[in-house]
Design an enzyme around this catalytic site. Structure first.
Site, PDB file in Angstrom:
ATOM      1  CB  CYS A  82      -0.983  -0.043   1.163  1.00  0.00           C
ATOM      2  SG  CYS A  82      -2.378   1.102   0.961  1.00  0.00           S
TER       3      CYS A  82
ATOM      4  CG  HIS B   5      -3.367  -3.557   3.376  1.00  0.00           C
ATOM      5  ND1 HIS B   5      -2.412  -2.923   4.143  1.00  0.00           N
ATOM      6  CD2 HIS B   5      -4.020  -2.580   2.694  1.00  0.00           C
ATOM      7  CE1 HIS B   5      -2.485  -1.616   3.952  1.00  0.00           C
ATOM      8  NE2 HIS B   5      -3.441  -1.379   3.069  1.00  0.00           N
TER       9      HIS B   5
ATOM     10  CD  GLU C  90      -0.762  -5.459   5.964  1.00  0.00           C
ATOM     11  OE1 GLU C  90      -1.164  -4.276   5.993  1.00  0.00           O
ATOM     12  OE2 GLU C  90      -0.369  -6.014   4.902  1.00  0.00           O
TER      13      GLU C  90
END
Length: 230
Positions: free
Chosen positions: A85, A202, A204
């Site tokens: 990002c 993302h 994560e």
């Protein structure tokens, strides 16, 4: 191995990245950008957020932090580097990868789950998947539209450096499933080395089983894969 997660003023996904990596039993530590990259860093994450409030352009100021000289040198030595990002924006702005991320076609911030098609399965970041496999990863950005000149886009495609494309759940990449207007539905690209990658979604946030899908685990496993290949 110890992965350094670089914290800039305005980073807000550094702790998410740390927790996700530790869930996968990958040692990780948050490093303040002014302290420089540790000599023993065996991986680098440029996390999401709004470094320096996205002044000038998203990622432009962080890309000029002295630590990015360390990161570029480490990347040239084969240390795996992943920009996510805002980290992807920093990666492009600092020359780790080609192209740029700019304002979404919708001109608004978008936070939603999207589908990605794995374009290559022979890189550290995609070794856990099959080529053409569709995975579900969230996005959260206002400047996620990938842009690159047509001549460089053709070269990027020819060099097989597109890592992920936005698609529907069947793997089709028509314009209706492109959340931000990125050229050729591109969601992630490789640097000159396959150990360097940037992506707008993302991983994560798609790693911990308690909070939703876990399709992002394979991307973060890329640090282990790169270390094993070194």
């Amino acid at each position: 191995m110890t992965v350094s997660i670089i914290r800039f003023g305005g980073s807000n996904c550094d702790r998410d990245a740390e927790r996700a990596l530790e869930h996968l039993d990958v040692d990780a530590e948050i490093v303040w950008h002014e302290d420089g990259l540790p000599d023993d860093a065996t991986g680098v994450v440029l996390p999401g957020g709004f470094s320096y409030g996205d002044y000038l352009r998203a990622g432009a100021m962080a890309a000029r932090s002295p630590i990015m000289e360390d990161v570029r040198a480490a990347a040239a030595d084969g240390v795996p580097v992943l920009g996510v990002c805002n980290g992807a924006q920093i990666g492009c702005e600092s020359g780790l990868t080609e192209g740029a991320f700019t304002t979404n076609e919708s001109a608004r911030f978008q936070c939603e789950h999207v589908y990605l098609r794995v374009e290559r399965a022979d890189t550290p970041w995609t070794a856990a998947y099959e080529e053409g496999e569709v995975i579900e990863i969230p996005i959260a950005h206002g400047e996620g539209r990938y842009e690159i000149g047509d001549d460089r886009l053709a070269a990027l495609e020819d060099e097989d450096r597109v890592l992920f494309r936005y698609c529907d759940e069947d793997g089709e990449t028509d314009p209706d499933v492109n959340p931000n207007g990125s050229k050729h539905n591109i969601a992630g690209v490789l640097g000159e080395r396959e150990t360097v990658a940037v992506l707008m979604p993302h991983p994560e946030r798609a790693t911990l089983p308690d909070v939703g899908p876990t399709d992002g685990q394979g991307i973060l496993r890329g640090f282990e894969a790169a270390a094993n290949d070194a």
